[in-house]
Each structure stands twice: as structure tokens, then as C-alpha cells.
Design an enzyme around this catalytic site. Structure first.
Site, PDB file in Angstrom:
ATOM      1  N   ARG A 107      60.338  19.365  42.975  1.00  0.00           N
ATOM      2  CA  ARG A 107      60.983  18.963  44.235  1.00  0.00           C
ATOM      3  C   ARG A 107      62.202  19.858  44.399  1.00  0.00           C
ATOM      4  O   ARG A 107      63.089  19.888  43.530  1.00  0.00           O
ATOM      5  CB  ARG A 107      61.419  17.500  44.175  1.00  0.00           C
ATOM      6  CG  ARG A 107      62.409  17.131  45.276  1.00  0.00           C
ATOM      7  CD  ARG A 107      62.621  15.654  45.407  1.00  0.00           C
ATOM      8  NE  ARG A 107      61.440  15.015  45.939  1.00  0.00           N
ATOM      9  CZ  ARG A 107      61.420  13.770  46.443  1.00  0.00           C
ATOM     10  NH1 ARG A 107      62.533  13.060  46.477  1.00  0.00           N
ATOM     11  NH2 ARG A 107      60.314  13.259  46.921  1.00  0.00           N
ATOM     12  N   HIS A 134      56.087  17.724  52.689  1.00  0.00           N
ATOM     13  CA  HIS A 134      55.976  16.698  51.641  1.00  0.00           C
ATOM     14  C   HIS A 134      54.501  16.286  51.542  1.00  0.00           C
ATOM     15  O   HIS A 134      54.114  15.178  51.913  1.00  0.00           O
ATOM     16  CB  HIS A 134      56.859  15.501  52.008  1.00  0.00           C
ATOM     17  CG  HIS A 134      57.148  14.565  50.865  1.00  0.00           C
ATOM     18  ND1 HIS A 134      56.623  14.731  49.601  1.00  0.00           N
ATOM     19  CD2 HIS A 134      57.912  13.441  50.805  1.00  0.00           C
ATOM     20  CE1 HIS A 134      57.066  13.760  48.822  1.00  0.00           C
ATOM     21  NE2 HIS A 134      57.840  12.957  49.525  1.00  0.00           N
ATOM     22  N   GLN A 137      53.212  12.946  49.873  1.00  0.00           N
ATOM     23  CA  GLN A 137      53.463  11.758  50.679  1.00  0.00           C
ATOM     24  C   GLN A 137      52.338  11.527  51.680  1.00  0.00           C
ATOM     25  O   GLN A 137      51.855  10.403  51.859  1.00  0.00           O
ATOM     26  CB  GLN A 137      54.797  11.905  51.423  1.00  0.00           C
ATOM     27  CG  GLN A 137      55.148  10.711  52.268  1.00  0.00           C
ATOM     28  CD  GLN A 137      55.411   9.468  51.423  1.00  0.00           C
ATOM     29  OE1 GLN A 137      56.242   9.502  50.532  1.00  0.00           O
ATOM     30  NE2 GLN A 137      54.703   8.388  51.688  1.00  0.00           N
ATOM     31  N   ASP A 225      61.015   7.901  59.715  1.00  0.00           N
ATOM     32  CA  ASP A 225      61.656   8.320  58.464  1.00  0.00           C
ATOM     33  C   ASP A 225      63.162   8.350  58.710  1.00  0.00           C
ATOM     34  O   ASP A 225      63.623   8.248  59.856  1.00  0.00           O
ATOM     35  CB  ASP A 225      61.118   9.701  58.039  1.00  0.00           C
ATOM     36  CG  ASP A 225      61.451  10.049  56.584  1.00  0.00           C
ATOM     37  OD1 ASP A 225      62.023   9.199  55.867  1.00  0.00           O
ATOM     38  OD2 ASP A 225      61.148  11.181  56.170  1.00  0.00           O
ATOM     39  N   CYS A 266      58.013   6.460  54.692  1.00  0.00           N
ATOM     40  CA  CYS A 266      57.791   6.968  53.327  1.00  0.00           C
ATOM     41  C   CYS A 266      58.839   6.471  52.342  1.00  0.00           C
ATOM     42  O   CYS A 266      58.637   6.586  51.130  1.00  0.00           O
ATOM     43  CB  CYS A 266      57.745   8.490  53.343  1.00  0.00           C
ATOM     44  SG  CYS A 266      59.320   9.276  53.702  1.00  0.00           S
ATOM     45  N   ARG A 294      51.365   6.361  46.465  1.00  0.00           N
ATOM     46  CA  ARG A 294      51.851   7.623  45.902  1.00  0.00           C
ATOM     47  C   ARG A 294      51.287   7.799  44.496  1.00  0.00           C
ATOM     48  O   ARG A 294      50.859   8.891  44.112  1.00  0.00           O
ATOM     49  CB  ARG A 294      53.391   7.634  45.840  1.00  0.00           C
ATOM     50  CG  ARG A 294      54.095   7.659  47.190  1.00  0.00           C
ATOM     51  CD  ARG A 294      53.896   8.963  47.917  1.00  0.00           C
ATOM     52  NE  ARG A 294      54.319  10.115  47.133  1.00  0.00           N
ATOM     53  CZ  ARG A 294      55.587  10.541  47.021  1.00  0.00           C
ATOM     54  NH1 ARG A 294      56.552   9.913  47.665  1.00  0.00           N
ATOM     55  NH2 ARG A 294      55.897  11.623  46.328  1.00  0.00           N
TER      56      ARG A 294
HETATM   57  N1   CP Z   1      59.148   9.151  49.707  1.00  0.00           N
HETATM   58  C1   CP Z   1      59.682   9.780  48.648  1.00  0.00           C
HETATM   59  O1   CP Z   1      59.374  10.927  48.367  1.00  0.00           O
HETATM   60  O2   CP Z   1      60.537   9.014  47.921  1.00  0.00           O
HETATM   61  P1   CP Z   1      61.552   9.567  46.841  1.00  0.00           P
HETATM   62  O3   CP Z   1      62.530  10.478  47.543  1.00  0.00           O
HETATM   63  O4   CP Z   1      62.226   8.339  46.271  1.00  0.00           O
HETATM   64  O5   CP Z   1      60.786  10.331  45.787  1.00  0.00           O
END
Ligand code: CP
Length: 308
Positions: A107, A134, A137, A225, A266, A294
């Protein structure tokens, strides 16, 4: 072995196969305790590096638990604590990690960082979120929609608010999974126009509708979001809130949507900002199923990457 870098760079049949496997693995686990192993142990003997240059709850924990359930081990790493955060190049980091681990999930900030890591690594790399996408997701989101409402092909997703990284992965998914897409938000926060153009060019109906009530009127799925994503300047918070306030997903907005439309987010959510409590906790919300998925979707992604 394959990288999972974006929805658009992954074959549609492969995405479908991953979702089928995710659902099968979820069903096979049933209600057994989270820490118990799956019947199949495809990651036995494998080590997975999970690198975070941004905060995370869901991605960190779901990848970690998923690897353990499949018999593997993880190393959860902070970019700041690695030499990566102190000048070692992405490519050198990728080459070194490839000597120690079997799979890398990262990430990070720019999409170029994930691309560079994938090019230099000799093990598969998974995009665990960048400023522009992402994909993990969206795999969970499509899985969740189909669990609740059946095939997503031919349906319409209405995205409310900021055209951020998750919205952009939805645009890519619309082409791959064959659904239509409405973006509803302020012009200043539109998704990448090239992604909207690519979806239109694919033949799907891609609509920009600035009026939120009209945007949800024919939606099968309403998604929102956070108004300030990781990577957005803190100094832009007030301006973004002012721009995005009309796009809050609340009961009044959902009264304009078809009766069987469902809602996703998400997470993390900022209750009272992009989504109201009554919608988030209401009967149309599938948000916590989405969070659970997820885990299942990413287990299938990891198996696909490793070919196991
Ligand atoms: N939706 C998501 O990626 O959550 P986090 O940022 O907690 O990993």
C-alpha cells in the site's frame, strides 16, 4: 505467477475465476473460528510481505488473517521502518524482498511505485491501494453485490462524492464485469477523465450526473467513500467538505433510489459526513459484509498470483 496491479490490467476471465474461488472458499470455511486453518493449505511454506506506507485496518488484518488461514506466514512492514523510507530504491527493495518472500503486497502513494516494484520483483506484487486505485477493494465489492443481488452485469452503480482511487477502480471494474456507472459529485473532484472515456468507449453507459437525487434514481448499488482520502492535503479539508456536502448518502437521498438498491462504503466511514448513521446501519447497507469479503476476495487473489 502474476501481479495483481489493477482491475484494468487483469483479464476479465481471471477476475471472474478469482471471485468464484473466493465464494467457494468462503462457503467451505463456514463458521469455523477465524484462526483455524482452511481445509486446503495452498500457502503452506510461503511467506508474504505486507508493506504499508499508509495507515490501514482492513487491508492489514484481512491479508494477514487470509495468509494464515491458507497455511502461510506474513511479515507486516511499515515503509517508514524499512530502508525504503530512508532512500533505498523501490527496485532494490523489490530485488531483495524477492530473495526472502514469495509474495509482496504494498500500500503506497503513486501507482508508479507499485509498477516499479512489480517490474523489479521476481515474485508477484499486489496493489493494496495507491492514490489512483484500490483493486482489492473492488473485488470484494463485486463479490458482495453478487451475494446480495445476483450478477452485477447489466446493473448500474452510482458513485456519490469524491472521484477518488476507489471510484477509479470501480470505473475499471464496470468494463471488466459489464455494469453501467453513474458518477455524481462536484466537477472539481471528477475521476480521471481517461477512465471515464475508456468505459464509454467499451460500450457501457457511463454518466456524469451532478444532481445526486437523479443519480441514484436508477441505481442498483449506491457507493460512497470518505471526503478526504489518504494523500489529500489536510489544508483542503474544508473546501472538500463544502463541495461534497450535497452528495451525502442519507435517508432522504436513498428515498429517490429503487427499493432494492443497496449501499456500500469501503470504510473507514466518517459518520455524519459522507454517510448518515441511519443508512450505514439500515437494512440497505451491506457495508460490513463488504468489509468481510476483503478477506475472502484477497485469499483468491493471492492464490491466483501464486498459481496455487
Ligand atoms: N477499505 C480499506 O482499504 O480499509 P483500510 O484503509 O482500513 O485498509
Amino acid at each position: 505467477m502474476s501481479d495483481f496491479l489493477d482491475i484494468a490490467s487483469t483479464d476479465a476471465d481471471a477476475l471472474r475465476d478469482m471471485l468464484a474461488r473466493a465464494s467457494a472458499m468462503k462457503a467451505a470455511r463456514g463458521d469455523r473460528p477465524k484462526g483455524t486453518p482452511d481445509d486446503e493449505q495452498p500457502l503452506a511454506g510461503r511467506v508474504v510481505a505486507l508493506i504499508f506506507e499508509k495507515p490501514s485496518t482492513r487491508t492489514r488484518i484481512s491479508f494477514d488473517v487470509g495468509v494464515r488461514q491458507m497455511g502461510g506466514t506474513t511479515m507486516v512492514l511499515s515503509g517508514a521502518d524499512m530502508q525504503l523510507g530512508h532512500g533505498e530504491t523501490i527496485a532494490d527493495t523489490a530485488r531483495v524482498l524477492s530473495r526472502y518472500v514469495d509474495l509482496i503486497m504494498i500500500r503506497t502513494f503513486g501507482a508508479d511505485i507499485v509498477q516499479e516494484m512489480a517490474q523489479a520483483a521476481s515474485v508477484p506484487v499486489i496493489n493494496g491501494l495507491t492514490d489512483s486505485s484500490h483493486p482489492c477493494q473492488i473485488m470484494a465489492d463485486v463479490m458482495t453485490y453478487e451475494e446480495h443481488r445476483g450478477p452485477i452485469a447489466g446493473k448500474r452503480v452510482a458513485w456519490m462524492g469524491d472521484g477518488n482511487n476507489v471510484a477509479q477502480s470501480f470505473l475499471q471494474a464496470a468494463e471488466r464485469f459489464g455494469f453501467d456507472f453513474t458518477f455524481s459529485g462536484p466537477e472539481q473532484l471528477d475521476p480521471d477523465p481517461s477512465l471515464m472515456g475508456a468505459l464509454r468507449a467499451s460500450g457501457r453507459d457511463m454518466r456524469v450526473e451532478r444532481d445526486p437525487a437523479r443519480a441514484v434514481a436508477d441505481a442498483d448499488l449506491v457507493v460512497t467513500d470518505t471526503w478526504v482520502s489518504m494523500g489529500d492535503a489536510e489544508s483542503s479539508r474544508q473546501r472538500r467538505h463544502n463541495l461534497l456536502r450535497p452528495y451525502q448518502v442519507n435517508a432522504a437521498l436513498m428515498a429517490n433510489a429503487p427499493e432494492d438498491a443497496i449501499v456500500m462504503h469501503c470504510l473507514p466511514a466518517h459518520r455524519g459526513e459522507e454517510i448518515s448513521d441511519d443508512v450505514m446501519d439500515g437494512p440497505r447497507s451491506v457495508i460490513f459484509d463488504e468489509a468481510e469479503n476483503r478477506l475472502h476476495a484477497q485469499k483468491a487473489i493471492m492464490r491466483w498470483c501464486l498459481g496455487v
